[in-house]
Motif scaffolding. Structure first.
Motif, mmCIF file in Angstrom:
data_model
loop_
_atom_site.group_PDB
_atom_site.id
_atom_site.type_symbol
_atom_site.label_atom_id
_atom_site.label_comp_id
_atom_site.label_asym_id
_atom_site.label_seq_id
_atom_site.Cartn_x
_atom_site.Cartn_y
_atom_site.Cartn_z
ATOM 1 N N UNK A 87 22.157 35.568 58.258
ATOM 2 C CA UNK A 87 23.542 35.385 58.089
ATOM 3 C C UNK A 87 24.249 34.868 59.427
ATOM 4 N N UNK A 88 23.726 35.229 60.676
ATOM 5 C CA UNK A 88 24.276 34.938 61.883
ATOM 6 C C UNK A 88 23.822 33.529 62.477
ATOM 7 N N UNK A 89 22.884 33.010 61.797
ATOM 8 C CA UNK A 89 22.320 31.849 62.271
ATOM 9 C C UNK A 89 23.221 30.451 61.639
ATOM 10 N N UNK A 90 23.220 29.526 62.843
ATOM 11 C CA UNK A 90 23.707 28.263 62.615
ATOM 12 C C UNK A 90 23.088 27.471 61.357
ATOM 13 N N UNK A 91 23.847 27.272 60.158
ATOM 14 C CA UNK A 91 23.425 26.558 59.023
ATOM 15 C C UNK A 91 22.601 25.482 59.331
ATOM 16 N N UNK A 92 23.258 24.528 60.156
ATOM 17 C CA UNK A 92 22.427 23.078 60.183
ATOM 18 C C UNK A 92 21.106 23.343 61.043
ATOM 19 N N UNK A 93 21.075 24.282 61.929
ATOM 20 C CA UNK A 93 19.724 24.493 62.657
ATOM 21 C C UNK A 93 18.731 25.076 61.737
ATOM 22 N N UNK A 143 40.864 43.214 39.254
ATOM 23 C CA UNK A 143 41.968 42.112 39.337
ATOM 24 C C UNK A 143 43.126 42.533 40.017
ATOM 25 N N UNK A 144 43.447 43.693 39.963
ATOM 26 C CA UNK A 144 44.746 44.084 40.528
ATOM 27 C C UNK A 144 44.566 44.513 41.848
ATOM 28 N N UNK A 145 43.225 44.687 42.671
ATOM 29 C CA UNK A 145 43.082 45.171 43.956
ATOM 30 C C UNK A 145 43.272 44.048 44.784
ATOM 31 N N UNK A 146 43.530 44.050 46.156
ATOM 32 C CA UNK A 146 43.371 43.123 47.009
ATOM 33 C C UNK A 146 42.119 42.540 47.230
ATOM 34 N N UNK A 147 41.062 43.153 47.466
ATOM 35 C CA UNK A 147 39.821 42.809 47.425
ATOM 36 C C UNK A 147 39.326 41.777 46.211
ATOM 37 N N UNK A 148 40.022 42.486 45.094
ATOM 38 C CA UNK A 148 39.707 41.667 43.895
ATOM 39 C C UNK A 148 40.114 40.156 43.805
ATOM 40 N N UNK A 149 41.440 40.232 44.219
ATOM 41 C CA UNK A 149 42.124 39.120 44.187
ATOM 42 C C UNK A 149 41.508 37.923 45.235
ATOM 43 N N UNK A 150 40.857 38.355 46.204
ATOM 44 C CA UNK A 150 40.024 37.450 47.369
ATOM 45 C C UNK A 150 38.908 37.330 46.640
ATOM 46 N N UNK A 151 38.221 37.934 45.986
ATOM 47 C CA UNK A 151 36.958 37.877 45.512
ATOM 48 C C UNK A 151 36.832 36.906 44.216
ATOM 49 N N UNK A 152 37.991 36.938 43.532
ATOM 50 C CA UNK A 152 38.029 36.072 42.330
ATOM 51 C C UNK A 152 38.160 34.755 42.750
ATOM 52 N N UNK A 153 38.554 34.321 43.936
ATOM 53 C CA UNK A 153 38.600 33.264 44.588
ATOM 54 C C UNK A 153 37.216 32.325 44.822
ATOM 55 N N UNK A 154 36.271 33.153 44.767
ATOM 56 C CA UNK A 154 34.803 32.830 45.203
ATOM 57 C C UNK A 154 33.706 33.122 44.506
ATOM 58 N N UNK A 155 32.507 32.465 44.435
ATOM 59 C CA UNK A 155 31.412 33.059 43.641
ATOM 60 C C UNK A 155 31.039 34.334 44.280
ATOM 61 N N UNK A 156 30.355 35.153 43.341
ATOM 62 C CA UNK A 156 30.103 36.790 44.083
ATOM 63 C C UNK A 156 28.823 36.496 44.892
ATOM 64 N N UNK A 157 28.037 35.515 44.841
ATOM 65 C CA UNK A 157 27.112 35.338 45.944
ATOM 66 C C UNK A 157 27.268 34.362 46.912
ATOM 67 N N UNK A 158 27.090 34.703 48.088
ATOM 68 C CA UNK A 158 27.398 33.775 49.183
ATOM 69 C C UNK A 158 26.067 32.513 49.313
#
Length: 309
Positions: free
Chosen positions: A171-177, A286-301
């Protein structure tokens, strides 16, 4: 999104829908090891100097074991399977089957300890996506054989495992490298097999152009633009290209190569696309703050290479 974001999004949507067409063309003139070697070596030659110039290589050394595993499941095996499958399977069919990666990713994350709740809506997406894959594997839809379908599905499994490794171990490594080093490692692995199966005569201009396009545009340039897209619009919106690439792959296969567009393919496209969207929705309330943020993105990074076909 900004105008720059939309331009990058449109470019990536097209660029990562093109490889299936180029692989199909290149398959007709060179062996699979030569095809994969040309792609990874050409891209590594471009990206490694950039990573070195940025001073990003040194920090990767203590992660070499997981980098090797990541390279195997994300590049070395998947690109072998995909290139071999397309010798018998249409490029549009391959692109549609690869579209099941988000669905497989959700299932694998669940099996490996992800505690996010699978809501009825997400179950609907999983089952709908699997129904689309089953439809493509049916005798009326396959323009190749079940063995080639199995190879593409193994490719999709590798593409789904890669982001899990990246999100948990890198997770902490630069993606391009990470991308550059993994491509370089893949080139070393494929060099002997490529040398043994090197073509005795110069391939056609179309094959050479396809190899160059795969290496320089669909891999090297694509990753530079992808990381620019992430920086511009964030990782959540950047991953939406996953839902556009299959449409580009089908359009090119049908329009350029004259591949058939059957009712089964159209139906499977709808099932897999809708399934991917639903299955990757967050399971947070859906009503929670975390849920509202998570709904905007796929569940797996996404991992550094997780969107590359």
């Amino acid at each position: 999104m900004s105008r720059r974001g939309w331009v990058l999004f449109a470019a990536m949507s097209v660029i990562w829908g093109v490889p299936y067409l180029l692989i199909k063309v290149a398959d007709g003139g060179v062996s699979v090891p030569v095809l994969v070697f040309a792609r990874v070596a050409g891209a590594a030659v471009v990206l490694l100097p950039i990573a070195v110039h940025r001073g990003q290589i040194g920090g990767l050394r203590r992660h070499w074991r997981w980098l090797a595993v990541f390279a195997c499941v994300e590049i070395i095996l998947p690109w072998l399977f995909l290139s071999a499958a397309e010798k018998r399977l249409s490029s549009s069919m391959s692109g549609l089957l690869i579209a099941s990666v988000p669905i497989i990713g959700v299932a694998l994350a669940r099996l490996t300890g992800d505690r996010e709740r699978l809501t009825p809506l997400r179950w609907t997406g999983l089952l709908g996506g699997l129904a689309g894959v089953a439809l493509l594997a049916g005798p009326r839809a396959v323009h190749g054989d079940l063995g080639s379908v199995a190879l593409v599905m193994l490719t999709a499994v590798g593409y789904a495992i890669g982001p899990l490794i990246a999100s948990r171990k890198l997770t902490d490594l630069p993606g391009l490298a990470v991308t550059a080093v993994c491509l370089g490692f893949a080139a070393v692995v494929y060099a002997p097999a490529a040398a043994l199966t090197w073509p005795r005569s110069v391939p056609s201009a179309a094959v050479l152009a396809s190899l160059a396009g795969l290496a320089l545009i669909c891999t090297a340039l694509a990753f530079v633009l992808f990381f620019m897209l992430i920086a511009e619009v964030g990782p959540a919106r950047a991953t939406v290209i996953t839902y556009v690439n299959p449409a580009v792959a089908v359009a090119l296969g049908v329009g350029v190569l004259g591949e058939p567009l059957t009712p089964e393919i159209i139906a499977a496209f709808g099932l897999i696309l809708a399934g991917s969207v639903l299955a990757t929705r967050s399971g947070q309330p859906a009503g929670s703050e975390a849920g509202e943020v998570a709904q905007a993105q796929p569940s797996a990074a996404p991992g550094p290479l997780s969107k590359a076909p």
